[in-house]
Design a protein around this motif. Structure first.
Motif, short mmCIF file in Angstrom:
data_model
loop_
_atom_site.label_atom_id
_atom_site.label_comp_id
_atom_site.label_asym_id
_atom_site.label_seq_id
_atom_site.Cartn_x
_atom_site.Cartn_y
_atom_site.Cartn_z
N GLN A 266 0.83 -1.20 0.00
CA GLN A 266 0.00 0.00 0.00
C GLN A 266 0.87 1.26 0.00
OE1 GLN A 266 -0.45 -2.73 1.86
NE2 GLN A 266 -2.56 -2.95 2.58
N GLU A 268 4.01 1.44 -1.17
CA GLU A 268 4.61 1.55 -2.51
C GLU A 268 3.61 2.13 -3.50
OE1 GLU A 268 7.97 -2.01 -2.44
OE2 GLU A 268 6.08 -2.32 -3.52
N ASP A 269 2.38 1.63 -3.41
CA ASP A 269 1.33 2.11 -4.31
C ASP A 269 1.15 3.62 -4.14
OD1 ASP A 269 -0.96 1.74 -6.13
OD2 ASP A 269 -2.17 2.23 -4.36
N ILE A 272 4.29 5.51 -5.50
CA ILE A 272 4.39 5.41 -6.96
C ILE A 272 3.30 6.25 -7.62
CG2 ILE A 272 4.16 3.77 -8.90
CD1 ILE A 272 6.75 3.29 -7.45
N ARG A 273 2.09 6.26 -7.02
CA ARG A 273 1.02 7.09 -7.55
C ARG A 273 1.40 8.56 -7.46
NH1 ARG A 273 -4.70 5.39 -7.16
NH2 ARG A 273 -4.70 3.13 -7.30
#
Lengths: 362, 362
Positions: A266, A268-269, A272-273
């Motif tokens: 979560q 990383e997401d 990255i977003r």
């Protein structure tokens, strides 16, 4: 409009250089409130008197041995348009109040912008120093040296019982406010701001948003500072603040470790977003860019994003502010027209996109 | 689990081929409800009788001249695990009700998946046809030919006064439901869904979400279909629906033009953000992926994104559904364990990211 470095170089020493615990502590600052017994305090001072004080500050000679060979600019702020002064506010070199003040105001500032003296703000002089990372001791030493130097030319009102006399009695005593700006995304994400910062007042400290008193936390930035200026020495305040900040730094690091262990995907997401939006969006509001830059910075600190220098966060936080965007627009478009909100959001997105794409290490 | 094409190839003809007005109309569909007078209707039919009917459908020979040389599979759905049947639901080849039905159910389907016959759903036979774009007439012709062919083997219950008899009287008459699936992002963004679709019932038509009756609109997809099956001929319904859809297509295009003229930057920002998130996110929920894919498709249709085939929208909408993701996971991981929500979101993000990056024209 001016040839002064402070208006033309958007970077200060504190934004670009490494510091202690700078994965969490962005910068430290000390300011000293000083007043001259030769003039009425700010509530009753006339513009003519303000001007006289200003001239005395302007006359402090550069590069003298007893001044530590410091090379500084003196800027008469009454000659500077308000929108240019806003640039100094965003760089945290002057207060919003000084930018808006109508009288004879000024700023003395050294080349690295580690030392600045506001003239005719709430007090006659507000001597301040900023350094990167957890460095309140360095700030105190720098500000104290500047204080001693200035006292050669403009002695400060001092009472053996009350200490330094100030315009607002809550500053009397040391006249010092020491603070550190902390980036606390993991404490914020795990909903523990109140838990870890809520009891600061018990120890005579407080936390606020990016722009000081009364401002809301943005981009997970929290300023921790002393509330009490009387009955404690400068050294005690500096030492206590350093201890408190270190303990918050450790909490933040623990929370980051826990997040990386339990919710790595979560996190990383999210990171990255943020990177994807910052490097692609055509429009970015101030608030969204703060949030996304905070996530980006966390990603850099956690090693999820390896291609950026963490200092790009400081630079972009400053440069994407409206007054700085307006300044660039005036210079590149040669127009004095104010930007619309849409234009601001577009300029901000363009700037951030270009800086991030250009600033990524290949 | 099965060797049938319908389970193993996630693409149908309608998803991959161009069609009339396919910048707005994703697909058209016609279904005919038919019942045999030789068996009780669905409310009272026994499983043994269902089995007999199923066997009669299974016996319809392939590739015969009178069958139009059609090459179709017959699938005994009672032998197929429910999670595999869900894959057919996502491909819009069977209804959710048929996937869940306990009795002897089946599906006859041709290789291109332009024609399918559900056996022992609400009616004995539900003959359906799907084609890309605005093609309800093609669907009607295909379904009608299949109807004639099947009637050679299983004559339909027909009453000279009531027309085709159906399990639910609201379907009696033509037994036909004709529909078109429209992508209406500009009408939705400008808040005009009610204005342009609200008066359909006056003309005997209705609009619903992606999964038919009672379903909520997702990804700005709206299914327009006839409500009335009696007192009008098939040709009239087909012709009226075509006119209605054409007029909505024109409204949607007008709204897209207006948005491009008045809010081009905001629209570009939205589309570019969708692309950035779809090609970078590590986790994507169903709802978010629908929204983002809708924005992506709009960007492709408006020429903002030039590197993608618009049909990638259809493919990704189908393939990112949970049953299809589960199927791929079963095949690649050789496990029967259900995925957690987090795993689903990760699989979906991985799939969409790979397909978009791999599917971009260089």
């Amino acid at each position: 409009m001016t040839g002064y470095r402070a208006f033309n170089d958007m970077n200060s020493f504190w934004m670009e250089h490494p510091g202690v615990d700078d994965d969490v502590v962005i910068s430290s600052r000390v300011r000293l409130a000083r007043n001259s017994p030769d003039f009425p305090f700010s509530e009753t001072i006339t513009v003519q008197e303000e001007r006289k004080l200003l001239d005395r500050v302007a006359a402090i000679p550069n590069r003298k041995e007893e001044n530590g060979f410091e090379d500084f600019d003196f800027i008469d702020l009454s000659l500077v348009p308000v929108e240019e002064k806003q640039v100094l506010v965003e760089k945290h070199q002057i207060s919003p109040a000084l930018a808006m003040a109508q009288g004879a105001t000024g700023l003395m500032i050294n080349a690295a912008e580690t030392m600045a003296v506001m003239v005719n703000e709430e007090d006659h002089l507000r001597i301040q120093s900023i350094f990167p990372g957890l460095s309140v001791k360095d700030c105190w030493e720098k500000a104290s040296a500047a204080d001693d130097m200035i006292a050669h030319y403009i002695p400060a009102a001092f009472d053996s019982r009350w200490g330094y006399l100030t315009s607002c009695p809550t500053n009397a005593g040391t006249g010092m406010r020491a603070s550190a700006m902390l980036h606390l995304p993991a404490i914020a994400m795990t909903g523990q701001v109140r838990r870890f910062l809520g009891n600061l007042p018990k120890y005579g400290f407080t936390s606020r948003g990016l722009y000081g008193e009364g401002s809301v936390c943005k981009g997970n930035l929290f300023q921790i500072s002393n509330q009490i200026t009387m009955g404690v020495s400068e050294e005690e305040i500096i030492s206590q603040l350093t201890d408190i900040v270190e303990s918050i730094v450790n909490r933040e690091r623990e929370m980051r470790d826990i997040l990386m262990e339990r919710e790595r995907l979560q996190l990383e997401d999210r990171v990255i977003r943020a990177e994807a939006l910052l490097t692609h969006a055509k429009l970015l509001s101030v608030d969204e860019s703060f949030e996304l830059l905070s996530d980006l910075r966390l990603g850099i600190d956690l090693g999820i994003l390896k291609q950026y220098d963490p200092k790009i966060f400081n630079t972009l936080m400053i440069q994407s502010q409206v007054p700085v965007l307006e300044k660039f627009a005036r210079e590149t478009r040669h127009t004095q027209e104010k930007m619309t909100l849409l234009e601001q959001n577009q300029q901000r997105a363009d700037l951030i996109r270009k800086k991030l794409i250009g600033g990524a290490r290949s």
